[in-house]
Design an enzyme around this catalytic site. Sequence first.
Site, PDB file in Angstrom:
ATOM      1  N   GLU A 277       0.312   3.567   1.970  1.00 43.32           N
ATOM      2  CA  GLU A 277       0.600   4.030   3.234  1.00 43.32           C
ATOM      3  C   GLU A 277       1.878   3.500   3.760  1.00 43.32           C
ATOM      4  O   GLU A 277       2.267   3.980   4.937  1.00 43.32           O
ATOM      5  CB  GLU A 277      -0.490   3.244   4.062  1.00 43.32           C
ATOM      6  CG  GLU A 277      -1.922   3.946   3.865  1.00 43.32           C
ATOM      7  CD  GLU A 277      -1.942   5.275   4.451  1.00 43.32           C
ATOM      8  OE1 GLU A 277      -1.125   5.937   5.377  1.00 43.32           O
ATOM      9  OE2 GLU A 277      -2.767   6.307   3.517  1.00 43.32           O
TER      10      GLU A 277
ATOM     11  N   TYR B  44      -1.436   0.443  10.292  1.00 42.46           N
ATOM     12  CA  TYR B  44      -1.683  -0.321   9.177  1.00 42.46           C
ATOM     13  C   TYR B  44      -0.596  -0.201   8.113  1.00 42.46           C
ATOM     14  O   TYR B  44      -0.111  -1.248   7.640  1.00 42.46           O
ATOM     15  CB  TYR B  44      -2.998   0.309   8.351  1.00 42.46           C
ATOM     16  CG  TYR B  44      -3.063  -0.128   7.078  1.00 42.46           C
ATOM     17  CD1 TYR B  44      -3.572  -1.382   6.785  1.00 42.46           C
ATOM     18  CD2 TYR B  44      -2.800   0.719   6.085  1.00 42.46           C
ATOM     19  CE1 TYR B  44      -4.076  -1.638   5.310  1.00 42.46           C
ATOM     20  CE2 TYR B  44      -3.117   0.446   4.707  1.00 42.46           C
ATOM     21  CZ  TYR B  44      -3.527  -0.702   4.295  1.00 42.46           C
ATOM     22  OH  TYR B  44      -4.031  -1.162   2.979  1.00 42.46           O
TER      23      TYR B  44
ATOM     24  N   SER C  98       0.849  -1.303  -0.060  1.00 43.91           N
ATOM     25  CA  SER C  98      -0.068  -0.147   0.050  1.00 43.91           C
ATOM     26  C   SER C  98       0.637   1.345  -0.120  1.00 43.91           C
ATOM     27  O   SER C  98       2.093   1.130   0.661  1.00 43.91           O
ATOM     28  CB  SER C  98      -0.850   0.086   1.211  1.00 43.91           C
ATOM     29  OG  SER C  98      -1.504   1.161   1.359  1.00 43.91           O
TER      30      SER C  98
HETATM   31  P1  NAP Z   1     -11.417  -5.064   1.495  1.00 40.01           P
HETATM   32  O1  NAP Z   1     -12.290  -4.711   0.859  1.00 40.01           O
HETATM   33  O2  NAP Z   1     -11.318  -4.428   3.132  1.00 40.01           O
HETATM   34  O3  NAP Z   1     -11.187  -6.687   1.755  1.00 40.01           O
HETATM   35  C1  NAP Z   1     -10.466  -7.051   2.638  1.00 40.01           C
HETATM   36  C2  NAP Z   1     -10.506  -8.753   2.640  1.00 40.01           C
HETATM   37  O4  NAP Z   1      -9.478  -9.422   3.478  1.00 40.01           O
HETATM   38  C3  NAP Z   1     -11.958  -9.125   3.044  1.00 40.01           C
HETATM   39  O5  NAP Z   1     -12.121 -10.231   2.026  1.00 40.01           O
HETATM   40  C4  NAP Z   1     -11.731  -9.708   4.235  1.00 40.01           C
HETATM   41  O6  NAP Z   1     -12.503 -10.835   4.781  1.00 40.01           O
HETATM   42  C5  NAP Z   1     -10.192 -10.372   4.105  1.00 40.01           C
HETATM   43  N1  NAP Z   1      -9.712 -10.757   5.525  1.00 40.01           N
HETATM   44  C6  NAP Z   1      -9.483  -9.910   6.572  1.00 40.01           C
HETATM   45  N2  NAP Z   1      -8.894 -10.599   7.518  1.00 40.01           N
HETATM   46  C7  NAP Z   1      -8.737 -11.644   6.975  1.00 40.01           C
HETATM   47  C8  NAP Z   1      -8.132 -12.812   7.864  1.00 40.01           C
HETATM   48  N3  NAP Z   1      -7.851 -12.835   9.020  1.00 40.01           N
HETATM   49  N4  NAP Z   1      -8.163 -14.084   7.151  1.00 40.01           N
HETATM   50  C9  NAP Z   1      -8.427 -14.083   5.915  1.00 40.01           C
HETATM   51  N5  NAP Z   1      -9.207 -13.078   5.304  1.00 40.01           N
HETATM   52  C10 NAP Z   1      -8.999 -11.788   6.005  1.00 40.01           C
HETATM   53  O7  NAP Z   1      -9.593  -4.585   0.961  1.00 40.01           O
HETATM   54  P2  NAP Z   1      -9.709  -4.128  -0.557  1.00 40.01           P
HETATM   55  O8  NAP Z   1     -10.047  -3.046  -0.724  1.00 40.01           O
HETATM   56  O9  NAP Z   1     -10.399  -5.354  -1.409  1.00 40.01           O
HETATM   57  O10 NAP Z   1      -8.042  -4.254  -0.691  1.00 40.01           O
HETATM   58  C11 NAP Z   1      -7.213  -5.467  -0.972  1.00 40.01           C
HETATM   59  C12 NAP Z   1      -5.750  -5.454  -0.346  1.00 40.01           C
HETATM   60  O11 NAP Z   1      -5.308  -4.230  -0.951  1.00 40.01           O
HETATM   61  C13 NAP Z   1      -5.815  -5.170   0.950  1.00 40.01           C
HETATM   62  O12 NAP Z   1      -4.713  -5.883   1.824  1.00 40.01           O
HETATM   63  C14 NAP Z   1      -5.663  -3.788   1.140  1.00 40.01           C
HETATM   64  O13 NAP Z   1      -5.126  -3.429   2.490  1.00 40.01           O
HETATM   65  C15 NAP Z   1      -4.818  -3.334   0.101  1.00 40.01           C
HETATM   66  N6  NAP Z   1      -5.103  -1.883  -0.367  1.00 40.01           N
HETATM   67  C16 NAP Z   1      -6.204  -1.551  -0.892  1.00 40.01           C
HETATM   68  C17 NAP Z   1      -6.382  -0.325  -1.329  1.00 40.01           C
HETATM   69  C18 NAP Z   1      -7.697   0.228  -1.486  1.00 40.01           C
HETATM   70  O14 NAP Z   1      -7.643   1.464  -1.857  1.00 40.01           O
HETATM   71  N7  NAP Z   1      -8.544  -0.621  -1.928  1.00 40.01           N
HETATM   72  C19 NAP Z   1      -5.070   0.678  -1.262  1.00 40.01           C
HETATM   73  C20 NAP Z   1      -3.997   0.068  -0.990  1.00 40.01           C
HETATM   74  C21 NAP Z   1      -3.596  -1.346  -0.544  1.00 40.01           C
HETATM   75  P3  NAP Z   1     -14.058 -10.378   5.521  1.00 40.01           P
HETATM   76  O15 NAP Z   1     -15.025 -10.205   4.178  1.00 40.01           O
HETATM   77  O16 NAP Z   1     -14.451 -11.767   6.093  1.00 40.01           O
HETATM   78  O17 NAP Z   1     -13.841  -9.426   6.094  1.00 40.01           O
END
Ligand code: NAP
Length: 346
Positions: free
Chosen positions: A149, A171, A147
């Site tokens: 971040e 984070y 990220s």
């Molecule tokens: P998101 O919508 O918050 O999804 C997070 C996923 O992680 C969900 O499926 C959640 O499952 C799962 N999860 C959380 N804890 C877990 C655990 N202990 N074991 C297994 N699964 C777990 O995130 P996103 O927006 O799709 O982002 C995808 C990745 O990119 C993340 O790693 C995020 O930090 C990173 N990222 C995102 C952005 C952005 O703008 N979206 C930017 C930079 C980096 P549940 O459905 O059960 O909660």
Amino acid sequence: MLDRIKTEEVVYNLQVSIHTQVGMMKRALITGITGQDGSYLADLLLTQGYRVFGLVRRSSSGNVDRISHLSGTVEILSGDLLDQCSLMDAIAHAQPDEIYNLASQSYIPTSWTQPALTAEYTAIGVSRLLESIRRCKPDARFYQASSSEVFGQPDESPQTERTAFRPRNPYGVAKAYAHWMTVNYRQQYDLYACCGITYTHESPRRGSEFVFRKVTRAAAEIKLGLATGVKLGNLDAERDWCYAGDAVRAMWMMMQQEQADDYVIASGETHSVRELVECAFGCVDLDWEQYVSIDPTFYRPDESIKLIGKIDKIRHGLNWEPQYSFEHLVELMVDHDLKALHDRSL
Ligand code: NAP
């Protein structure tokens, strides 16, 4: 631009047909498949002819709204980043060619209220996953969702793959650990392991706690008479926003290279929250100034440093660039929110 997109599509389709013809259906395991990116990546991989496995942690309510449209097309495996055995079992069962780790505790404010749990999921969880790959399927390719971040309070703007990490929330610290563990496993064990340093990316599947979605949803609700106003923080805050569909395409492309490498994935431009509000309310012909009020509790501690990605490496190296402009993305999300709210009220 359109020519380039068409060429990419032809190459994708060719790969699908080659895999199908010679019976080499690729297998991918996605952690975080129930999240925004995981669901878009599953869509993409299925169109590429992959057999897709998704790791889902147990919940009492079965949190699969974002992948309900994929029922019967992806294979769900039970597992949790907190549990090493479940990760090893999932890899042994799926025998994936590619593993995408998109799971994490991804909300910064929660990382301040639950810093230890954030570290367990977002940092140590990646150690567990890398160790499971090394032991069970070392030839599998691995993508880690890094990220912007990790840059936190960067020395330079825009940031590149070489910009020093100076995270400034739990984070970002956890993501920095995960990033360096991935790089170390690549160097130490010769795994194909790569990190995509993504900046904020949005879509109709984005959680409503994030400002982009909050604004598009508010514009739609006010237009339909379901709300009378919205409270926001610093309107001058700027972000590098891109479309989640563009981001997952970059992730997939990173996994198709001869050598694993790390890339910044961003739009390469910033827009302020004020521009976002103007654009979203403009989509529904409303004067935003009548509906938006400022609530200082939504201010972030330090907005002075500009987080903006420089995308030269991925643009020139992988021929990737975003296909959705900022305005196009706002329009997509407002239209989606209008339709979803309208359908719900019927
Ligand atoms: P998101 O919508 O918050 O999804 C997070 C996923 O992680 C969900 O499926 C959640 O499952 C799962 N999860 C959380 N804890 C877990 C655990 N202990 N074991 C297994 N699964 C777990 O995130 P996103 O927006 O799709 O982002 C995808 C990745 O990119 C993340 O790693 C995020 O930090 C990173 N990222 C995102 C952005 C952005 O703008 N979206 C930017 C930079 C980096 P549940 O459905 O059960 O909660």
